[in-house]
Design a protein around this motif. Structure first.
Motif: not given
Length: 304
Positions: A218, A290, A293, A298
């Motif tokens: 991430r 997508w 995630h 976020q």
């Protein structure tokens, strides 16, 4: 030169308290300390015990942005030097401010950033990554170094970095909306305008993470998104070759340390980093569901 320390915070903890304690013992004290705190309910004025000339400004999670929030902090002071810390970067000694400000005696220096040392609980491979990215020798970087250093020419980290206000403002301040890399974007602009960025190895902070595979993915996804959003800076320099060099160098280090069994974990971790980076570079082709995630941030995508 006057200097203001600016620290974005969210759920400040023991490391933040250690940072404040170390600021009180610096040989060169900050003239002001500005805290940009996300979510007021997590804040306690007692965090700042022992420190004078400080102020706190609260904002919501929706209002936070890596670039904009730091830029808003800069607007709350007229100091000659803007010195940024993250809340988990603890000065390693009493001379961090003194050593980080010294490069600004050269009027062409627009920014200077500190060396990051691993914390005691840092994994061995990550310890090496710290020394790879933050060696013990200082360096002045200008646009003439870009062909040699590639992406590392623009490297600068707001974990602990200082900016000359006049040049910072000449560059237009930090970009107001960015998921990552506001520091490198500013450093690149300064270098392209003919100014210098200094890696000040004598200024040392303790800062490291033991990220898991998904966290690595991430983080690198967000890093790549920031690069894809700013091709005017990152399109001409490659990050992948530097990443490959780091993996090879870390593997050699682990062998030299007599711990080859750590290499499979290095390979898996590097694979997650690479996959995250590749997907982040192509984020525009991905469904929004997508991306939510895949990202570490976020809130950034909720502001679109």
């Amino acid at each position: 030169m006057t200097v203001t320390v600016i620290i974005p915070t969210y759920k400040p903890d023991k490391k933040f308290r250690s940072l404040i304690e170390m600021l009180t013992s610096q040989t060169r004290k900050a003239d002001r300390v500005v805290i940009m705190n996300t979510e007021e309910r997590f804040w306690k004025d007692s965090f700042m015990d022992g420190l004078e000339n400080w102020e706190v400004h609260h904002l919501s999670c929706a209002e936070f942005d890596h670039g904009k929030t730091r830029g808003e902090g800069a607007k709350k002071t007229d100091s000659d030097i803007l010195l940024y810390f993250t809340q988990d970067a603890v000065p390693a000694d009493e001379k961090v401010l003194e050593n980080l400000l010294r490069p600004f005696e050269n009027s062409k220096v627009g920014a200077a950033y500190a060396r990051q040392l691993p914390a005691e609980d840092c994994r061995l491979a990550e310890q090496y990554t710290r020394s790879f990215n933050y060696p013990d020798k200082s360096r002045i970087k200008t646009k003439e170094d870009i062909p040699v250093l590639g992406i590392k020419a623009y490297f600068c980290s707001n974990v602990c970095a200082a900016y000359r206000r006049s040049i910072y403002e000449e560059m237009g301040g930090f970009i107001s909306r960015t998921i990552f890399n506001e520091d490198m974007i500013m450093a690149a602009k300064m270098m392209q305008a003919g100014y210098a960025v200094v890696y000040a190895a004598e200024a040392k902070v303790v800062h490291s993470h033991n990220y898991g595979y998904v966290q690595q993915f991430r983080r690198n996804f967000d890093l790549a998104v920031s690069q894809a959003e700013h091709p005017e800076i990152f399109a001409a320099v490659s990050s992948e070759s530097e990443g490959i060099r780091l993996v090879k160098s870390t593997a050699a280090f682990l062998m030299k340390q007599g711990k080859p069994w750590l290499i499979p974990d290095l390979i898996i971790s590097s694979g997650f980093k690479y996959l995250g980076y590749k997907m982040g570079r192509k984020y525009k082709r991905l469904p929004h569901s997508w991306i939510r995630h895949l990202t570490m941030n976020q809130a950034y995508w909720e502001k679109e």
